[in-house]
Design an enzyme around this catalytic site. Sequence first.
Site, short mmCIF file in Angstrom:
data_model
loop_
_atom_site.label_atom_id
_atom_site.label_comp_id
_atom_site.label_asym_id
_atom_site.label_seq_id
_atom_site.Cartn_x
_atom_site.Cartn_y
_atom_site.Cartn_z
N SER A 36 -3.76 -43.93 25.98
CA SER A 36 -3.44 -42.73 25.53
C SER A 36 -2.17 -42.35 26.51
CB SER A 36 -4.54 -41.65 25.77
OG SER A 36 -4.97 -41.54 26.88
N GLY A 72 -11.83 -35.95 24.13
CA GLY A 72 -11.12 -36.61 23.00
C GLY A 72 -11.67 -35.99 21.62
N THR A 126 -13.98 -39.74 27.23
CA THR A 126 -12.49 -39.42 27.84
C THR A 126 -12.89 -39.73 29.42
OG1 THR A 126 -11.69 -38.22 25.93
CG2 THR A 126 -10.83 -37.80 28.41
N GLU A 142 2.17 -1.20 35.87
CA GLU A 142 2.88 0.35 35.84
C GLU A 142 3.14 0.65 37.17
OE1 GLU A 142 -0.03 -0.78 34.48
OE2 GLU A 142 -0.64 0.17 32.69
N HIS A 185 -1.60 -2.69 39.41
CA HIS A 185 -1.13 -3.03 38.12
C HIS A 185 0.35 -2.71 37.89
CE1 HIS A 185 -5.62 -1.90 36.58
NE2 HIS A 185 -5.61 -2.94 37.54
N LEU A 209 -8.76 -33.81 36.34
CA LEU A 209 -8.94 -32.58 35.86
C LEU A 209 -8.70 -31.51 36.90
CD1 LEU A 209 -11.99 -33.17 33.60
CD2 LEU A 209 -9.56 -33.32 32.84
N ALA A 265 -3.10 -34.03 22.14
CA ALA A 265 -1.85 -34.51 22.13
C ALA A 265 -1.87 -35.92 21.06
CB ALA A 265 -1.03 -35.10 23.25
N ASP A 293 -10.73 -42.60 30.94
CA ASP A 293 -9.38 -42.18 31.73
C ASP A 293 -9.76 -41.97 33.22
OD1 ASP A 293 -8.51 -42.26 29.24
OD2 ASP A 293 -7.87 -40.05 29.11
N1 LIG Z 1 -4.12 -37.74 23.65
C1 LIG Z 1 -5.02 -36.86 23.69
O1 LIG Z 1 -4.69 -35.86 23.95
C2 LIG Z 1 -6.23 -37.58 24.53
C3 LIG Z 1 -7.02 -36.29 24.94
C4 LIG Z 1 -8.27 -37.18 25.89
C5 LIG Z 1 -8.82 -38.19 25.42
N2 LIG Z 1 -7.91 -39.01 24.87
C6 LIG Z 1 -8.29 -40.52 24.47
O2 LIG Z 1 -9.37 -40.44 23.64
C7 LIG Z 1 -10.45 -41.50 23.95
C8 LIG Z 1 -11.89 -40.72 23.96
O3 LIG Z 1 -11.77 -40.06 22.74
P1 LIG Z 1 -13.03 -40.29 21.74
O4 LIG Z 1 -13.04 -39.33 20.74
O5 LIG Z 1 -13.31 -41.64 21.70
O6 LIG Z 1 -14.37 -39.49 22.79
P2 LIG Z 1 -14.64 -38.22 23.56
O7 LIG Z 1 -14.54 -36.83 22.45
O8 LIG Z 1 -13.75 -38.14 24.77
O9 LIG Z 1 -16.04 -38.49 23.98
C9 LIG Z 1 -17.24 -38.59 22.79
C10 LIG Z 1 -18.72 -38.49 23.51
O10 LIG Z 1 -18.61 -37.10 24.01
C11 LIG Z 1 -20.13 -37.12 24.06
N3 LIG Z 1 -20.41 -35.64 23.79
C12 LIG Z 1 -21.16 -34.81 24.39
N4 LIG Z 1 -21.55 -33.58 23.88
C13 LIG Z 1 -21.17 -33.74 22.37
C14 LIG Z 1 -21.16 -33.11 21.42
N5 LIG Z 1 -21.71 -31.95 21.30
N6 LIG Z 1 -20.65 -33.66 20.10
C15 LIG Z 1 -19.90 -34.99 20.22
N7 LIG Z 1 -19.85 -35.66 21.52
C16 LIG Z 1 -20.54 -35.13 22.43
C17 LIG Z 1 -20.88 -38.19 23.25
O11 LIG Z 1 -21.37 -38.86 23.96
P3 LIG Z 1 -22.97 -39.66 23.72
O12 LIG Z 1 -22.70 -40.47 22.65
O13 LIG Z 1 -23.29 -40.46 24.88
O14 LIG Z 1 -23.87 -38.41 23.26
C18 LIG Z 1 -19.69 -38.62 22.63
O15 LIG Z 1 -19.90 -39.97 22.16
C19 LIG Z 1 -10.15 -41.93 25.38
O16 LIG Z 1 -9.58 -43.30 25.04
C20 LIG Z 1 -9.00 -41.15 25.93
O17 LIG Z 1 -8.02 -41.80 26.54
C21 LIG Z 1 -6.85 -38.73 24.29
#
Ligand SMILES: NC(=O)c1ccc[n+]([C@@H]2O[C@H](COP(=O)([O-])OP(=O)(O)OC[C@H]3O[C@@H](n4cnc5c(N)ncnc54)[C@H](OP(=O)(O)O)[C@@H]3O)[C@@H](O)[C@H]2O)c1
Length: 356
Positions: free
Chosen positions: A161, A284, A189, A46, A44, A197, A147, A193
């Site tokens: 993105s 996303g 996502t 300390e 630790h 990860l 972001a 993408d």
């Molecule tokens: N700038 C950034 O920080 C950043 C980060 C990540 C991604 N992105 C971009 O964001 C885009 C994707 O984002 P998005 O918002 O369209 O989708 P998303 O959040 O990546 O995916 C949404 C999908 O996740 C599934 N899902 C599973 N469990 C869920 C729950 N409990 N509640 C809701 N959905 C759930 C669903 O699939 P089902 O409909 O099949 O059930 C839903 O359609 C991509 O183009 C990526 O490049 C940008």
Amino acid sequence: MQRALTLAVEGWGQVAPNPMVGAVLLRDGEVIGEGFHERYGGPHAEIVALGRAGDAQGATCVVTLEPCAHHGKTRPCTDALIAAKVNRVLMAVRDPTPEAGGGAAVLRENGIAVETGTCREEAASLNAAFLWNARRSDRPFVALKLATSLDCFITDGSGHSQWISGADARDFVQWLRAGFGAIGVGARTALHDDPELTVRGTVTPRVAPRRVIFAGSTVLPPTLRVVTTATRTPTSIVCERDVAQRISADPAYEHVQFVTADTLLGALRALRRDGVTSLLIEGGGVLAAALLEEDLVDRMYWIQSPRWLGQGTPAFPDGRSAIPLAEADPWAVTDRRSLGVDTLLTVDRDLCLPAS
Ligand SMILES: NC(=O)c1ccc[n+]([C@@H]2O[C@H](COP(=O)([O-])OP(=O)(O)OC[C@H]3O[C@@H](n4cnc5c(N)ncnc54)[C@H](OP(=O)(O)O)[C@@H]3O)[C@@H](O)[C@H]2O)c1
């Protein structure tokens, strides 16, 4: 204490699920030894500081967490501080765990002056996941990183993105990943993408974070990188039962763990039972909004890029419940800084401050 906090951060990615801790020994205003908890199961902070000081008689020990009073993987720090004859211990936060806590009382019983509370919020924020897990063990600590553009889009109008944020922000995200037990994204996502990860930054974590894809009703193709590399890095797909039944027997998914649950909370609980104590969600927007709507986000890392996009994928799509301003309690701001041209804002829902 600021120096001790800076030292503690050096343990990022190496000590979880244990806390990061830094310690500085002072005598007559001079630093005579310092150290931090460098690796899980290792000495630790300390003990490292006492070892560097050699003789610490009459010194003050400044430490970011209450010295432990139990025999765990190492001997109690309280024993070492008493044996070294330090005069005073200044600690930022108490250790709320029943096993390791109680060190302050032991020190006082042995004639050492103890003060608590210096930089309390910073120290709690530093070990947010640890403190969360000390309080609740039913689901992981959940952090959301997004972001966005100035107008809160996470992609441009054609779905791109890469890269909304700049190189410094991307380095920060690689660093961030190293400190979490799992990294999660939504189905769209994963499809759009095809992210790996993995951690590819300056810190190599002691244990590679598990990849978790929240796939819902989506059948993720076996050609996705998270599936093809599942032999190297643990991977879970959280999906509806019929999806898991349909594809889990396919040899292409042999190394993927399938998690089925009726709710997001149920999925998080299943991950926790499987040993995931902290989860970094990287988007996303649909997944982010669903987690926020269900009050399942404990920390948000919001990276804001100084760009205006006009159209794109919204960070938080419509359809959420309205919260009157008077009831929308502010989250605690725990960090605000520049990452190149981008701005990082870190906010915590609840600091999980232990009683002082
Ligand atoms: N700038 C950034 O920080 C950043 C980060 C990540 C991604 N992105 C971009 O964001 C885009 C994707 O984002 P998005 O918002 O369209 O989708 P998303 O959040 O990546 O995916 C949404 C999908 O996740 C599934 N899902 C599973 N469990 C869920 C729950 N409990 N509640 C809701 N959905 C759930 C669903 O699939 P089902 O409909 O099949 O059930 C839903 O359609 C991509 O183009 C990526 O490049 C940008």
